[in-house]
Design an enzyme around this catalytic site. Structure first.
Site, PDB file in Angstrom:
ATOM      1  N   CYS A 119       0.800  -1.218   0.000  1.00 38.40           N
ATOM      2  CA  CYS A 119       0.000   0.000   0.000  1.00 38.40           C
ATOM      3  C   CYS A 119       0.839   1.277   0.000  1.00 38.40           C
ATOM      4  CB  CYS A 119      -0.949   0.009   1.192  1.00 38.40           C
ATOM      5  SG  CYS A 119      -2.130  -1.369   1.190  1.00 38.40           S
ATOM      6  N   HIS A 256      -3.473   7.268   2.896  1.00 35.69           N
ATOM      7  CA  HIS A 256      -3.845   5.975   2.323  1.00 35.69           C
ATOM      8  C   HIS A 256      -5.244   5.623   2.809  1.00 35.69           C
ATOM      9  CE1 HIS A 256      -3.991   1.851   1.206  1.00 35.69           C
ATOM     10  NE2 HIS A 256      -3.728   1.380   2.416  1.00 35.69           N
ATOM     11  N   ASN A 286     -10.087  -0.054  -0.109  1.00 34.13           N
ATOM     12  CA  ASN A 286      -8.626   0.019  -0.066  1.00 34.13           C
ATOM     13  C   ASN A 286      -8.073  -0.425  -1.416  1.00 34.13           C
ATOM     14  OD1 ASN A 286      -5.891  -0.303   0.357  1.00 34.13           O
ATOM     15  ND2 ASN A 286      -6.090  -1.422   2.277  1.00 34.13           N
TER      16      ASN A 286
END
Length: 329
Positions: A119, A256, A286
């Site tokens: 990520c 994020h 996500n």
């Protein structure tokens, strides 16, 4: 007498993003896995996510985001001198997704490579590109974060299947004498990799084709949450201290998009109201390395982020990896 070389910044000249057409809501997921919209939203803030179509590859998503970023920058593909793609879901093991995107853009010759930091991939890629520009090696660069993470999910595992979506975001960086990326900060802790990982690989060995459940995200949710909040707090402070900037000077936090509670915890430590935090997790889920550039592009195109404002980007991912970027947009 030696004259110091003039300082060079990496300015964001254009942003772009792309989301697959198919949208899957929490209610739709609840038809196949034991969950509910209320359960997912309360724990993550997610309401829906985008899923790549059959045959739609990570490079396809990256290409569309790249085209939009180039258009926003007023540049053509043949002006690009470096391509970096942050991804943990490449089209194939090799060649890299970056070289595939390069070919789809119809250009050749410039360096192109992938960065796998889960990520944090976009932040890592942004950092590498910034170093290339600051050193004078290139004058501009295309940095992309792109994922088709839903391809590796176990759709019977409600602890992970509800979290992720597919998408891509991109930025074009150009050398600038006045403003741009002020600093970036990257970290990793490989000892904690087992808390968030995928167990399949080439050297480790593939699983039989019939055992597709083996290609999955494995996550110790509570532990990941705890480490993420602590790491993000630290890397945010690091960015502020490195630049002698007070937290109240930040115009926008662009985090994020993993979990709304983590985002809120970071904003609280920064004493930043949520109306100055870019949140897309409710609509995107996500998207791993795609989440930060997707959120940035949305904020720019909506008119919220304006030239001259101070942006703080941050991410945390499997590895563990984490990082931040302080940017004068």
């Amino acid at each position: 007498m030696t004259t110091a070389a003039p300082q060079v910044f990496s300015r964001i000249a254009g942003t772009g993003s792309y989301l697959p057409e198919r949208v899957v809501t929490n209610d739709e997921l609840a038809q196949t896995v034991e969950t509910s919209d209320e359960w997912i939203a309360a724990r993550t803030g997610i309401r829906q996510r985008h899923i790549a179509a059959e045959g739609q590859l990570t490079s396809d998503l990256a290409l569309e985001a790249a085209k939009r970023a180039l258009d926003a920058a007023g540049m053509t593909a043949d002006e690009i001198e470096l391509i970096i793609v942050g991804t943990t879901t490449p089209d194939v093991i090799f060649p890299s997704t970056a070289t595939i995107v390069q070919a789809k853009l119809g250009i050749a010759g410039c360096p192109a490579f992938d960065v796998n930091a889960a990520c944090s991939g976009f932040i890592y890629g942004l950092t590498v590109a910034d170093k290339f520009i600051r050193s004078g090696s290139v004058r501009n660069a295309l940095v992309i974060g792109a994922e088709t993470l839903t391809r590796m999910l176990d759709w019977t595992d409600r602890t992970t299947a509800v979290l992720f979506g597919d998408g891509a975001g991109a930025v074009v960086l150009k050398a600038d004498a006045e403003t741009g990326i002020l600093s970036t900060h990257m970290h990793a802790d490989g000892a904690k990799g087992d808390l968030l990982h995928n167990p399949v690989g080439v050297s480790k060995g593939f699983l039989p084709a019939e055992d597709r459940a083996g290609v999955r995200v494995i996550m110790a949710g509570h532990e990941v949450f705890k480490h993420a909040v602590k790491a993000l707090d630290s890397v945010v402070e690091e960015a502020l201290e490195a630049n002698g900037i007070d937290r109240h000077q930040i115009d926008w936090l662009i985090p994020h998009q993993a979990n709304l509670r983590i985002i809120e915890a970071t904003a609280k430590r920064l004493e930043m109201p949520m109306d100055h935090v870019i949140v897309t997790v409710d609509r995107h889920g996500n998207t791993s390395s795609g989440s930060v550039p997707l959120a940035l592009d949305e904020a720019v195109r909506s008119g919220r982020v304006q030239r001259g404002q101070l942006l703080l980007l941050e991410a945390f991912g499997g590895g563990f990896t984490w990082g931040s970027a302080l940017i004068r947009y």
